[in-house]
Motif scaffolding. Structure first.
Motif, mmCIF file in Angstrom:
data_model
loop_
_atom_site.group_PDB
_atom_site.id
_atom_site.type_symbol
_atom_site.label_atom_id
_atom_site.label_comp_id
_atom_site.label_asym_id
_atom_site.label_seq_id
_atom_site.Cartn_x
_atom_site.Cartn_y
_atom_site.Cartn_z
ATOM 1 N N VAL A 199 -2.737 6.400 -13.233
ATOM 2 C CA VAL A 199 -1.474 5.755 -12.511
ATOM 3 C C VAL A 199 -0.278 6.544 -12.886
ATOM 4 O O VAL A 199 0.169 6.481 -14.005
ATOM 5 N N TYR A 229 4.149 3.585 -10.414
ATOM 6 C CA TYR A 229 4.107 2.298 -9.430
ATOM 7 C C TYR A 229 5.068 1.753 -9.090
ATOM 8 O O TYR A 229 5.876 1.112 -10.034
ATOM 9 N N HIS A 283 4.053 -1.735 -2.528
ATOM 10 C CA HIS A 283 4.076 -0.814 -3.352
ATOM 11 C C HIS A 283 3.690 0.773 -3.239
ATOM 12 O O HIS A 283 2.862 0.781 -2.572
ATOM 13 N N LEU A 313 1.898 3.615 -4.847
ATOM 14 C CA LEU A 313 1.033 3.910 -5.905
ATOM 15 C C LEU A 313 0.746 5.296 -5.987
ATOM 16 O O LEU A 313 0.348 6.123 -4.876
ATOM 17 N N SER A 356 -2.417 -6.433 -2.907
ATOM 18 C CA SER A 356 -2.025 -6.752 -4.267
ATOM 19 C C SER A 356 -2.543 -7.960 -4.770
ATOM 20 O O SER A 356 -2.771 -8.345 -5.920
ATOM 21 N N GLU A 391 2.184 2.204 -14.821
ATOM 22 C CA GLU A 391 2.124 3.703 -15.245
ATOM 23 C C GLU A 391 1.204 3.514 -16.604
ATOM 24 O O GLU A 391 1.160 3.042 -17.443
#
Length: 206
Positions: free
Chosen positions: A112, A115, A122, A124, A173, A183
């Protein structure tokens, strides 16, 4: 086969090291009498075989053997006590294909890169290695930790790697572990089967 539509989140309850693999017990809210020994369950995108099960309806568990090769080729944080895994039982004839066809074979581990909150949803961004770059396209499908998602945008890098963007809605989510990411998190990636075949056909045609 699977669809990438997660039906439960299960915690890793215990891990026992064996000579060449790990015996892992995973909790689930299913009825243990309906979990067959030998059945396939996708655990955060990894197809694993049930070798034991128990518990009660709504508070069940099942055990799987995870080889060292599987541990090496997948996100290592999934195989720790307390880790939360996205669970999906294998597709049956007549079931709704709500996501896309998923095999449960991880192609690579991504990271990632960002984010960010979009006011409920969100954004991503995930960086994937160069070997996956030819298979990831905007509006195409990809599986992230067992979740079927649509790629919004793709950015290619000079080193051959690629960063792709996803939009994670609040429902996704809440019912998957994608809301736990941040992250630097590492995730299991499986490319779309159709993209795999198209790449092969292109190579043969060339």
């Amino acid at each position: 086969m699977f669809t990438g539509i997660v039906t439960a989140i299960g915690p890793v309850q215990s891990i026992a090291e064996r000579a060449s693999d790990l015996r892992i017990r995973i909790g689930c809210p299913w009825d243990p009498t309906k979990i067959d020994i030998g059945a396939s369950i996708a655990c955060s995108g990894v197809c694993l075989t049930v070798v034991e099960r128990g518990g009660t309806a709504g508070d069940a568990w099942f055990e799987v053997d995870v080889s060292q090769e599987t541990v090496r080729c997948t996100a290592e944080s999934r195989w720790r006590e307390g880790a939360r895994l996205n669970l999906e039982q294998a597709l049956k004839m007549g079931d709704e294909l709500g996501g896309h066809i998923v095999t449960g074979h991880v192609d690579a581990v991504g990271e990632v890169a960002d984010y960010s909150d979009l006011g409920g949803s969100h954004r991503l961004n995930i960086k994937a290695p160069r070997e996956l770059a030819p298979f990831i396209a905007a509006k195409g499908s990809i599986t992230v930790d067992g979740v079927s998602l649509t790629v919004n945008a793709v950015e290619d890098h000079a080193d051959g790697s690629v960063t792709f963007t996803l939009n994670i809605i609040p429902h996704t989510s809440e019912v998957t572990t994608l809301g736990d990411l941040g992250e630097g998190s590492r995730v299991n990636l499986e490319i779309d089967m159709m993209a795999r075949y198209l790449k092969r056909m292109q190579a043969l045609a060339g």
